[in-house]
Scaffold this motif. Structure first.
Motif, PDB file in Angstrom:
ATOM      1  N   GLU A 143      16.701 -51.269 -51.720  1.00  0.00           N
ATOM      2  CA  GLU A 143      16.497 -49.930 -51.888  1.00  0.00           C
ATOM      3  C   GLU A 143      16.970 -48.596 -52.165  1.00  0.00           C
ATOM      4  O   GLU A 143      17.844 -49.071 -50.471  1.00  0.00           O
ATOM      5  N   ALA A 144      17.790 -48.075 -52.216  1.00  0.00           N
ATOM      6  CA  ALA A 144      18.411 -46.763 -51.743  1.00  0.00           C
ATOM      7  C   ALA A 144      17.730 -45.412 -52.602  1.00  0.00           C
ATOM      8  O   ALA A 144      17.375 -45.451 -53.731  1.00  0.00           O
ATOM      9  N   ASP A 145      17.991 -44.523 -51.624  1.00  0.00           N
ATOM     10  CA  ASP A 145      17.151 -43.251 -52.181  1.00  0.00           C
ATOM     11  C   ASP A 145      18.141 -42.239 -52.576  1.00  0.00           C
ATOM     12  O   ASP A 145      19.807 -41.977 -52.023  1.00  0.00           O
ATOM     13  N   LYS A 146      18.523 -41.153 -53.635  1.00  0.00           N
ATOM     14  CA  LYS A 146      19.473 -40.196 -54.206  1.00  0.00           C
ATOM     15  C   LYS A 146      18.956 -38.950 -53.412  1.00  0.00           C
ATOM     16  O   LYS A 146      17.546 -38.559 -54.389  1.00  0.00           O
ATOM     17  N   PRO A 147      18.542 -38.074 -53.370  1.00  0.00           N
ATOM     18  CA  PRO A 147      18.311 -36.482 -53.397  1.00  0.00           C
ATOM     19  C   PRO A 147      18.283 -36.042 -54.003  1.00  0.00           C
ATOM     20  O   PRO A 147      18.698 -36.211 -55.698  1.00  0.00           O
ATOM     21  N   LEU A 148      16.624 -35.863 -54.832  1.00  0.00           N
ATOM     22  CA  LEU A 148      15.959 -34.886 -55.744  1.00  0.00           C
ATOM     23  C   LEU A 148      16.185 -33.218 -56.316  1.00  0.00           C
ATOM     24  O   LEU A 148      14.955 -33.169 -55.334  1.00  0.00           O
ATOM     25  N   ASP A 149      17.102 -32.649 -56.404  1.00  0.00           N
ATOM     26  CA  ASP A 149      17.113 -31.880 -56.712  1.00  0.00           C
ATOM     27  C   ASP A 149      14.815 -30.824 -57.114  1.00  0.00           C
ATOM     28  O   ASP A 149      14.981 -31.504 -58.453  1.00  0.00           O
ATOM     29  N   PRO A 150      14.748 -29.896 -56.794  1.00  0.00           N
ATOM     30  CA  PRO A 150      13.306 -29.406 -57.184  1.00  0.00           C
ATOM     31  C   PRO A 150      13.016 -28.980 -58.750  1.00  0.00           C
ATOM     32  O   PRO A 150      12.214 -29.027 -59.027  1.00  0.00           O
ATOM     33  N   CYS A 151      14.641 -28.526 -58.772  1.00  0.00           N
ATOM     34  CA  CYS A 151      14.919 -27.856 -60.122  1.00  0.00           C
ATOM     35  C   CYS A 151      15.823 -28.836 -60.973  1.00  0.00           C
ATOM     36  O   CYS A 151      16.081 -28.408 -62.721  1.00  0.00           O
ATOM     37  N   ALA A 152      15.741 -29.824 -60.749  1.00  0.00           N
ATOM     38  CA  ALA A 152      16.705 -30.689 -61.893  1.00  0.00           C
ATOM     39  C   ALA A 152      15.601 -30.791 -62.701  1.00  0.00           C
ATOM     40  O   ALA A 152      14.879 -31.323 -62.668  1.00  0.00           O
ATOM     41  N   ASP A 153      16.172 -31.483 -63.985  1.00  0.00           N
ATOM     42  CA  ASP A 153      15.586 -32.121 -65.032  1.00  0.00           C
ATOM     43  C   ASP A 153      15.298 -33.894 -64.705  1.00  0.00           C
ATOM     44  O   ASP A 153      16.126 -34.353 -65.218  1.00  0.00           O
ATOM     45  N   LEU A 154      14.792 -34.354 -64.277  1.00  0.00           N
ATOM     46  CA  LEU A 154      14.431 -35.903 -64.591  1.00  0.00           C
ATOM     47  C   LEU A 154      14.187 -36.561 -65.194  1.00  0.00           C
ATOM     48  O   LEU A 154      14.889 -37.710 -64.681  1.00  0.00           O
ATOM     49  N   GLU A 155      14.750 -36.740 -66.465  1.00  0.00           N
ATOM     50  CA  GLU A 155      15.410 -37.389 -67.914  1.00  0.00           C
ATOM     51  C   GLU A 155      16.620 -37.433 -67.589  1.00  0.00           C
ATOM     52  O   GLU A 155      17.420 -38.600 -67.323  1.00  0.00           O
ATOM     53  N   GLU A 156      17.058 -36.376 -67.553  1.00  0.00           N
ATOM     54  CA  GLU A 156      18.804 -36.261 -66.518  1.00  0.00           C
ATOM     55  C   GLU A 156      19.121 -36.993 -65.999  1.00  0.00           C
ATOM     56  O   GLU A 156      20.699 -37.490 -65.713  1.00  0.00           O
ATOM     57  N   GLU A 157      18.613 -37.115 -64.839  1.00  0.00           N
ATOM     58  CA  GLU A 157      18.514 -37.701 -63.321  1.00  0.00           C
ATOM     59  C   GLU A 157      19.050 -39.343 -63.755  1.00  0.00           C
ATOM     60  O   GLU A 157      19.586 -39.766 -63.417  1.00  0.00           O
ATOM     61  N   VAL A 158      17.364 -39.131 -64.508  1.00  0.00           N
ATOM     62  CA  VAL A 158      17.750 -40.875 -64.512  1.00  0.00           C
ATOM     63  C   VAL A 158      18.624 -41.328 -65.102  1.00  0.00           C
ATOM     64  O   VAL A 158      19.004 -43.304 -65.567  1.00  0.00           O
ATOM     65  N   ASP A 159      19.328 -40.417 -66.400  1.00  0.00           N
ATOM     66  CA  ASP A 159      20.090 -41.032 -67.656  1.00  0.00           C
ATOM     67  C   ASP A 159      21.681 -41.325 -66.906  1.00  0.00           C
ATOM     68  O   ASP A 159      22.331 -42.455 -67.032  1.00  0.00           O
ATOM     69  N   ASP A 160      21.847 -40.465 -65.303  1.00  0.00           N
ATOM     70  CA  ASP A 160      22.692 -40.431 -64.616  1.00  0.00           C
ATOM     71  C   ASP A 160      22.777 -42.278 -63.927  1.00  0.00           C
ATOM     72  O   ASP A 160      23.749 -42.344 -63.732  1.00  0.00           O
ATOM     73  N   LEU A 161      21.881 -42.144 -63.445  1.00  0.00           N
ATOM     74  CA  LEU A 161      21.438 -43.416 -62.725  1.00  0.00           C
ATOM     75  C   LEU A 161      21.615 -45.250 -63.152  1.00  0.00           C
ATOM     76  O   LEU A 161      21.683 -45.697 -62.907  1.00  0.00           O
ATOM     77  N   ARG A 162      21.346 -44.386 -63.887  1.00  0.00           N
ATOM     78  CA  ARG A 162      21.539 -46.089 -65.552  1.00  0.00           C
ATOM     79  C   ARG A 162      22.833 -45.982 -65.717  1.00  0.00           C
ATOM     80  O   ARG A 162      23.182 -47.429 -65.953  1.00  0.00           O
ATOM     81  N   ASP A 163      23.532 -45.046 -65.868  1.00  0.00           N
ATOM     82  CA  ASP A 163      25.261 -44.852 -66.475  1.00  0.00           C
ATOM     83  C   ASP A 163      25.985 -45.288 -65.078  1.00  0.00           C
ATOM     84  O   ASP A 163      26.975 -46.270 -65.003  1.00  0.00           O
ATOM     85  N   ALA A 164      25.267 -44.773 -63.585  1.00  0.00           N
ATOM     86  CA  ALA A 164      26.251 -45.289 -62.623  1.00  0.00           C
ATOM     87  C   ALA A 164      25.317 -46.943 -62.100  1.00  0.00           C
ATOM     88  O   ALA A 164      26.695 -47.724 -62.382  1.00  0.00           O
ATOM     89  N   LEU A 165      24.225 -47.334 -62.642  1.00  0.00           N
ATOM     90  CA  LEU A 165      23.963 -48.981 -62.758  1.00  0.00           C
ATOM     91  C   LEU A 165      25.079 -49.612 -63.309  1.00  0.00           C
ATOM     92  O   LEU A 165      25.217 -50.782 -62.784  1.00  0.00           O
ATOM     93  N   ALA A 166      24.704 -49.026 -64.575  1.00  0.00           N
ATOM     94  CA  ALA A 166      25.148 -50.240 -65.454  1.00  0.00           C
ATOM     95  C   ALA A 166      27.102 -50.510 -65.029  1.00  0.00           C
ATOM     96  O   ALA A 166      27.432 -51.171 -65.752  1.00  0.00           O
TER      97      ALA A 166
END
Length: 405
Positions: free
Chosen positions: A356-379
């Motif tokens: 497991e690995a963590d990435k800092p999550l900005d309180p103001c970030a859009d969670l859906e956009e963050e997950v989409d970025d992770l989806r692209d990165a994991l791909a």
């Protein structure tokens, strides 16, 4: 009989500590009111608008005072206080402090109002053996040509005066620069660009004093390192080059044009940047990947986010050793570690947790956009089976998991 305890001394009404507390509370309260008024501006009464206008003046006056005095404890304290109160207020205050720290307005009688901003360009440097600090900004001709390129290529106004720091900052150096220190650096840069007399620049010198953090790269290792170019641009406050059009379509076109010029600059002038960065310890060639130019704190946040993503992918990719990516599932959910929000990725195969690995999550970030970025990165490392969850429980199990469509 128990001994009497020495009474705790009360803070004097004029004590620096009490004044700092009052200013922290005042700055936070003003930001919360202004953020709320900005959100509800269509329904507020005229009297409320007038009150908000006065609060905006008070807010800017106090903010400038705190920045000029280098009151970092008050500034960071107010932001933390706002974070606990309301997300909109936190966002408003942090943005205002970051923009205020990175810029200075200069007014002189009989002269146009001038503005100076601190901008930065994050760049990922691929090398053999890691960058050699002995060669950092040692090519004078490349430096002069790179400096001219900012106005020649349209990154800054043709009428602007630009100065570039002769040092490529690493992430640790950039993260150590506080609001107050950056504001002092901007004022020092303004002096160097407007005054003939040379003056010391202690804040700028302090920002480079520690040098790059040590790395463990061997001479034959393939290295990827993050560096920041830091510059200052002095221009008229009313320079039309920086004026964003009012209409949405016109504004979009304006920013698209700027992005296009920047992309062209990275393609044309990357060799100059590479010459300024020097060489790797194992081989002279460097390969560069640029992120977007922004004001200091915006550029720093870009670099931090991308660097954290690369670290996350590196951790997960190592865990894939010997595993087929199509047999692996990635579970994504927010996590909280010591009051810091994180986005955690758990790699699973057959129910077993591989890593497991963590990435800092900005309180103001859009969670859906963050997950989409992770989806692209994991791909990019072959992982396509994704599950999202509300959170991870104390045992590390995902709560309410569901497949990510």
């Amino acid at each position: 009989m128990p001994k009497n305890k020495r009474p705790v001394p009360r803070k004097s009404a004029n004590s620096p500590e009490l004044k700092d507390e009052q200013q922290t509370t005042e700055l936070c309260a003003l930001a919360l009111d202004l953020a709320d008024g900005e959100f509800n501006q269509d329904i507020v009464a005229d009297s409320t608008r007038a009150d908000l206008a006065q609060k905006a003046l008070d807010f800017q006056r106090l903010l400038r005072k705190l920045l000029n005095q280098g009151k970092d404890e008050v500034l960071y304290g107010a932001i933390e206080l706002a974070r606990d109160e309301a997300l909109d207020g936190f966002r408003y205050l942090r943005n205002a402090v970051e923009e205020g720290a990175a810029s200075v307005l200069m007014r002189r009688e009989g002269a146009p109002e001038m503005e100076i901003d601190a901008f930065a360009i994050p760049v990922f440097v691929h090398s053999q053996g890691g960058l050699d600090p002995a060669f950092d900004f040692q090519d004078g001709a490349a430096y002069e040509a790179l400096l001219d390129s900012f106005t020649d290529a349209g990154l800054e106004s043709a009428k602007a005066k630009v100065v570039l720091v002769s040092h490529a900052y690493d992430l640790d150096e950039f993260e150590r620069v506080s609001y107050g220190q950056l504001h002092a650096m901007v004022r020092e840069a303004a002096h160097s660009l407007t005054e003939k007399k040379i003056a010391a620049a202690p804040a700028l010198e302090r920002s480079m004093a520690a040098g790059w953090s040590a790395t463990g790269f061997g001479a034959d290792d393939t290295a990827v390192e993050l560096r920041f170019l830091l510059g200052f641009a002095l221009k008229r406050a009313d320079d039309p080059f920086y004026k964003v059009p009012a209409g949405e379509k016109a504004a979009d076109a304006y920013f698209a044009k700027r992005a296009e010029r920047y992309q062209q600059w990275t393609e044309r002038h990357a060799p100059l940047v590479a010459r300024c960065l020097g060489r790797g310890r194992g081989a002279p060639e460097l390969r560069l990947n640029f992120l977007y130019q922004d004001l200091f704190f915006g550029a720093r946040a870009q670099g931090q986010s991308e660097y954290a993503m690369l670290q996350l992918l590196s951790t997960l990719n190592q865990a894939l050793d010997g595993q087929s990516p199509d047999q692996v599932e990635a579970v994504i959910a927010p996590a909280d570690l010591d009051d810091e929000m994180l986005l955690r990725v758990q790699l699973r195969a057959g129910g077993a947790v591989l890593a497991e690995a963590d990435k800092p999550l900005d309180p103001c970030a859009d969670l859906e956009e963050e997950v989409d970025d992770l989806r692209d990165a994991l791909a990019s490392i072959g992982i396509a089976r994704l599950t999202v969850a509300l959170r991870f429980d104390a045992q590390g199990q995902p709560v309410e998991p569901r497949p990510l469509g």
